[in-house]
Design a protein around this motif. Structure first.
Motif, PDB file in Angstrom:
ATOM      1  N   VAL A  77      -5.487  -1.534  -5.456  1.00 28.59           N
ATOM      2  CA  VAL A  77      -5.303  -2.954  -5.766  1.00 28.59           C
ATOM      3  C   VAL A  77      -5.599  -3.794  -4.530  1.00 28.59           C
ATOM      4  O   VAL A  77      -5.726  -3.277  -3.417  1.00 28.59           O
ATOM      5  CB  VAL A  77      -3.857  -3.226  -6.245  1.00 28.59           C
ATOM      6  CG1 VAL A  77      -3.581  -2.486  -7.544  1.00 28.59           C
ATOM      7  CG2 VAL A  77      -2.836  -2.816  -5.178  1.00 28.59           C
ATOM      8  N   ASP A  78      -5.703  -5.110  -4.739  1.00 31.20           N
ATOM      9  CA  ASP A  78      -5.952  -5.980  -3.594  1.00 31.20           C
ATOM     10  C   ASP A  78      -4.643  -6.279  -2.880  1.00 31.20           C
ATOM     11  O   ASP A  78      -3.559  -5.870  -3.313  1.00 31.20           O
ATOM     12  CB  ASP A  78      -6.672  -7.268  -4.022  1.00 31.20           C
ATOM     13  CG  ASP A  78      -5.839  -8.149  -4.959  1.00 31.20           C
ATOM     14  OD1 ASP A  78      -4.599  -8.041  -4.961  1.00 31.20           O
ATOM     15  OD2 ASP A  78      -6.443  -8.962  -5.694  1.00 31.20           O
ATOM     16  N   ARG A  79      -4.755  -7.009  -1.792  1.00 30.47           N
ATOM     17  CA  ARG A  79      -3.574  -7.227  -0.940  1.00 30.47           C
ATOM     18  C   ARG A  79      -2.486  -8.019  -1.657  1.00 30.47           C
ATOM     19  O   ARG A  79      -1.298  -7.738  -1.480  1.00 30.47           O
ATOM     20  CB  ARG A  79      -3.965  -7.906   0.372  1.00 30.47           C
ATOM     21  CG  ARG A  79      -4.794  -9.161   0.211  1.00 30.47           C
ATOM     22  CD  ARG A  79      -5.059  -9.830   1.547  1.00 30.47           C
ATOM     23  NE  ARG A  79      -5.745  -8.988   2.486  1.00 30.47           N
ATOM     24  CZ  ARG A  79      -7.065  -8.910   2.619  1.00 30.47           C
ATOM     25  NH1 ARG A  79      -7.850  -9.630   1.806  1.00 30.47           N
ATOM     26  NH2 ARG A  79      -7.621  -8.148   3.516  1.00 30.47           N
ATOM     27  N   GLN A  80      -2.850  -9.012  -2.469  1.00 33.92           N
ATOM     28  CA  GLN A  80      -1.827  -9.804  -3.150  1.00 33.92           C
ATOM     29  C   GLN A  80      -1.071  -8.971  -4.174  1.00 33.92           C
ATOM     30  O   GLN A  80       0.158  -9.059  -4.285  1.00 33.92           O
ATOM     31  CB  GLN A  80      -2.450 -11.032  -3.829  1.00 33.92           C
ATOM     32  CG  GLN A  80      -1.413 -11.972  -4.436  1.00 33.92           C
ATOM     33  CD  GLN A  80      -0.421 -12.486  -3.403  1.00 33.92           C
ATOM     34  OE1 GLN A  80      -0.800 -13.036  -2.376  1.00 33.92           O
ATOM     35  NE2 GLN A  80       0.879 -12.297  -3.661  1.00 33.92           N
ATOM     36  N   GLU A  81      -1.795  -8.143  -4.919  1.00 35.43           N
ATOM     37  CA  GLU A  81      -1.126  -7.255  -5.876  1.00 35.43           C
ATOM     38  C   GLU A  81      -0.220  -6.268  -5.156  1.00 35.43           C
ATOM     39  O   GLU A  81       0.881  -5.956  -5.622  1.00 35.43           O
ATOM     40  CB  GLU A  81      -2.170  -6.509  -6.705  1.00 35.43           C
ATOM     41  CG  GLU A  81      -2.934  -7.375  -7.683  1.00 35.43           C
ATOM     42  CD  GLU A  81      -4.052  -6.594  -8.378  1.00 35.43           C
ATOM     43  OE1 GLU A  81      -3.901  -6.323  -9.591  1.00 35.43           O
ATOM     44  OE2 GLU A  81      -5.047  -6.255  -7.721  1.00 35.43           O
ATOM     45  N   ALA A  82      -0.662  -5.780  -4.002  1.00 32.63           N
ATOM     46  CA  ALA A  82       0.155  -4.844  -3.229  1.00 32.63           C
ATOM     47  C   ALA A  82       1.415  -5.529  -2.700  1.00 32.63           C
ATOM     48  O   ALA A  82       2.501  -4.936  -2.682  1.00 32.63           O
ATOM     49  CB  ALA A  82      -0.655  -4.269  -2.074  1.00 32.63           C
ATOM     50  N   ILE A  83       1.298  -6.776  -2.294  1.00 32.28           N
ATOM     51  CA  ILE A  83       2.470  -7.538  -1.843  1.00 32.28           C
ATOM     52  C   ILE A  83       3.474  -7.688  -2.981  1.00 32.28           C
ATOM     53  O   ILE A  83       4.689  -7.543  -2.797  1.00 32.28           O
ATOM     54  CB  ILE A  83       2.036  -8.916  -1.290  1.00 32.28           C
ATOM     55  CG1 ILE A  83       1.360  -8.742   0.072  1.00 32.28           C
ATOM     56  CG2 ILE A  83       3.220  -9.872  -1.192  1.00 32.28           C
ATOM     57  CD1 ILE A  83       0.720  -9.998   0.618  1.00 32.28           C
ATOM     58  N   GLU A  84       2.964  -7.962  -4.176  1.00 36.30           N
ATOM     59  CA  GLU A  84       3.853  -8.095  -5.338  1.00 36.30           C
ATOM     60  C   GLU A  84       4.518  -6.760  -5.675  1.00 36.30           C
ATOM     61  O   GLU A  84       5.704  -6.714  -6.030  1.00 36.30           O
ATOM     62  CB  GLU A  84       3.055  -8.636  -6.522  1.00 36.30           C
ATOM     63  CG  GLU A  84       2.646 -10.094  -6.328  1.00 36.30           C
ATOM     64  CD  GLU A  84       1.561 -10.550  -7.308  1.00 36.30           C
ATOM     65  OE1 GLU A  84       1.239  -9.762  -8.229  1.00 36.30           O
ATOM     66  OE2 GLU A  84       1.037 -11.659  -7.134  1.00 36.30           O
ATOM     67  N   LEU A  85       3.761  -5.659  -5.563  1.00 31.31           N
ATOM     68  CA  LEU A  85       4.352  -4.335  -5.788  1.00 31.31           C
ATOM     69  C   LEU A  85       5.422  -4.033  -4.748  1.00 31.31           C
ATOM     70  O   LEU A  85       6.474  -3.463  -5.067  1.00 31.31           O
ATOM     71  CB  LEU A  85       3.261  -3.262  -5.734  1.00 31.31           C
ATOM     72  CG  LEU A  85       2.306  -3.191  -6.922  1.00 31.31           C
ATOM     73  CD1 LEU A  85       1.164  -2.210  -6.621  1.00 31.31           C
ATOM     74  CD2 LEU A  85       3.050  -2.753  -8.192  1.00 31.31           C
ATOM     75  N   ALA A  86       5.159  -4.425  -3.508  1.00 34.77           N
ATOM     76  CA  ALA A  86       6.153  -4.229  -2.452  1.00 34.77           C
ATOM     77  C   ALA A  86       7.420  -5.024  -2.761  1.00 34.77           C
ATOM     78  O   ALA A  86       8.540  -4.545  -2.537  1.00 34.77           O
ATOM     79  CB  ALA A  86       5.574  -4.644  -1.100  1.00 34.77           C
ATOM     80  N   GLY A  87       7.241  -6.231  -3.275  1.00 33.63           N
ATOM     81  CA  GLY A  87       8.400  -7.043  -3.655  1.00 33.63           C
ATOM     82  C   GLY A  87       9.199  -6.400  -4.776  1.00 33.63           C
ATOM     83  O   GLY A  87      10.438  -6.451  -4.783  1.00 33.63           O
ATOM     84  N   GLU A  88       8.503  -5.777  -5.728  1.00 34.99           N
ATOM     85  CA  GLU A  88       9.205  -5.080  -6.814  1.00 34.99           C
ATOM     86  C   GLU A  88       9.984  -3.875  -6.282  1.00 34.99           C
ATOM     87  O   GLU A  88      11.127  -3.642  -6.696  1.00 34.99           O
ATOM     88  CB  GLU A  88       8.195  -4.623  -7.867  1.00 34.99           C
ATOM     89  CG  GLU A  88       7.563  -5.762  -8.648  1.00 34.99           C
ATOM     90  CD  GLU A  88       6.453  -5.282  -9.578  1.00 34.99           C
ATOM     91  OE1 GLU A  88       6.331  -4.051  -9.781  1.00 34.99           O
ATOM     92  OE2 GLU A  88       5.698  -6.132 -10.091  1.00 34.99           O
ATOM     93  N   LEU A  89       9.380  -3.114  -5.376  1.00 35.29           N
ATOM     94  CA  LEU A  89      10.087  -1.992  -4.762  1.00 35.29           C
ATOM     95  C   LEU A  89      11.320  -2.470  -4.015  1.00 35.29           C
ATOM     96  O   LEU A  89      12.387  -1.852  -4.074  1.00 35.29           O
ATOM     97  CB  LEU A  89       9.156  -1.249  -3.793  1.00 35.29           C
ATOM     98  CG  LEU A  89       8.179  -0.240  -4.375  1.00 35.29           C
ATOM     99  CD1 LEU A  89       7.253   0.282  -3.276  1.00 35.29           C
ATOM    100  CD2 LEU A  89       8.917   0.921  -5.031  1.00 35.29           C
ATOM    101  N   TRP A  90      11.166  -3.572  -3.288  1.00 35.98           N
ATOM    102  CA  TRP A  90      12.287  -4.158  -2.549  1.00 35.98           C
ATOM    103  C   TRP A  90      13.421  -4.545  -3.508  1.00 35.98           C
ATOM    104  O   TRP A  90      14.592  -4.250  -3.249  1.00 35.98           O
ATOM    105  CB  TRP A  90      11.793  -5.384  -1.774  1.00 35.98           C
ATOM    106  CG  TRP A  90      12.818  -6.006  -0.876  1.00 35.98           C
ATOM    107  CD1 TRP A  90      13.035  -5.735   0.446  1.00 35.98           C
ATOM    108  CD2 TRP A  90      13.751  -7.038  -1.232  1.00 35.98           C
ATOM    109  NE1 TRP A  90      14.051  -6.512   0.929  1.00 35.98           N
ATOM    110  CE2 TRP A  90      14.511  -7.330  -0.082  1.00 35.98           C
ATOM    111  CE3 TRP A  90      14.025  -7.733  -2.409  1.00 35.98           C
ATOM    112  CZ2 TRP A  90      15.513  -8.289  -0.063  1.00 35.98           C
ATOM    113  CZ3 TRP A  90      15.027  -8.685  -2.409  1.00 35.98           C
ATOM    114  CH2 TRP A  90      15.771  -8.953  -1.250  1.00 35.98           C
TER     115      TRP A  90
END
Length: 345
Positions: A260-273
């Motif tokens: 995925v791109d960086r923005q999608e990865a940031i959103e995934l990181a937020g979900e993990l958090w």
């Protein structure tokens, strides 16, 4: 299995906006701060500057860190002198992080040997280095009141920190991005949080038995706190790190793993958090009992973990380490323009 990092060029005319998750409002814990934080912070800054042999550029950068504020928000219910030891270590830890960023594995190993020899042999080991002077200074003061278990935990977790930093340096040199599970374990050690959690005990004047610290629920709470701090840090520092080509970051790991791109990865990181915060809440409900005395000590330790969670989230926008002087604006908008990657010589 790790794979080589891939760099996708960005059109220099295109302005890419990164949008961050909310790492503050989901946290239900009040932000507290030691009433003597400012005085301690100034003293600690002068302490480090007097021994660190910084260049003018390094000195200016250090004075924008404001690690004393993070310390004051993490270690609230302690004396002036105890907070001073905690803050000295916090400033020292960030300095270690900056030093190791500049070192290869050999340089980091030499630094680690100096620091660890000083901890194990503070009165017999000698070295004409800033690392030795700084380590000995905070350590002999900490030893005056820290319990034996607390002292051993600081030594062992700092040793583990150095080992992990050397692995990170190897990954950086080869351009490798670890898989998610491997990264999570490594990040828990490179974050330095485990050393910071030893200072929870020191600041609270407690010394938890090993079987309590190692109990699955207490360990789960500590690991969750570590992940919450580390992953928020990864997302908020991603912009600066990608600009210099550093891939030791959850966002890079998720981009690589999920394609995925960086923005999608940031959103995934937020979900993990968010899921990790919920896990912390669940573990908090099932803390076992060891009897009144130990239960009281455990409650102080968990209070310290809660303080760390909210303190780190708020401090990330107070320091200039991630957003320069724009921290308060980024905190409000949760947006920032993507920095261009630096061209290396």
């Amino acid at each position: 299995m790790a794979v080589r990092a891939a760099h996708s060029p960005t059109d220099p005319q295109e302005v890419v906006i990164l949008k961050f998750p909310d790492f503050i409002s989901p946290i239900p814990y009040p932000l507290r701060c030691h009433p003597q934080e400012r005085e301690v912070s100034r003293e600690s800054e002068q302490w480090l500057l007097s021994m660190a042999n910084f260049s003018e550029k390094q000195r200016a950068k250090f004075l924008t860190l404001n690690a004393g504020l993070l310390s004051g928000m993490c270690y609230i219910d302690c004396t002036f002198d105890e907070l001073r030891v905690c803050t000295d270590f916090m400033n020292f830890l960030f300095t270690l992080d900056d030093w190791t960023d500049e070192f290869d594995t050999t340089g980091t190993r030499g630094l680690a040997e100096c620091v660890m020899n000083t901890l194990y042999h503070p009165h017999t080991y000698h070295s004409d280095t800033a690392a030795h002077r700084l380590t000995k200074s905070f350590w002999v003061r900490m030893q005056q009141t820290a319990g034996p278990g607390c002292q051993q935990r600081l030594m062992s977790t700092l040793d583990t920190y150095f080992q992990a930093i050397m692995q990170q340096a190897d990954d950086r040199g080869s351009g490798n991005i670890p898989e998610l599970e491997e990264y999570i374990l490594l990040r828990r050690d490179t974050s330095g949080c485990k050393t910071g959690f030893a200072f929870i005990e020191y600041a609270a004047n407690i010394d938890l038995p090993d079987d309590v610290i190692e109990h699955p629920i207490i360990k789960a709470l500590s690991d969750a706190t570590n992940d919450l701090v580390s992953w928020a840090n990864d997302v908020l520092s991603y912009n600066a790190e990608q600009a210099r080509g550093d891939t030791h970051n959850l966002v890079c790991v998720l981009m690589n793993m999920n394609g995925v791109d960086r923005q999608e990865a940031i959103e995934l990181a937020g979900e993990l958090w968010g899921k990790t915060l919920e896990w912390f809440f669940e573990c908090r409900k099932v803390v076992p009992s060891w009897g009144p005395e130990i239960d009281h000590a455990v409650s102080l330790y968990i209070q310290g973990l809660e303080d760390w969670i909210i303190a780190n989230a708020e401090w990330s926008f107070e320091t200039e380490r991630y957003f320069g002087k724009e921290g308060h604006i980024v905190k409000k908008t949760r947006k920032i323009a993507l920095l261009p990657q630096r061209v290396r010589d």
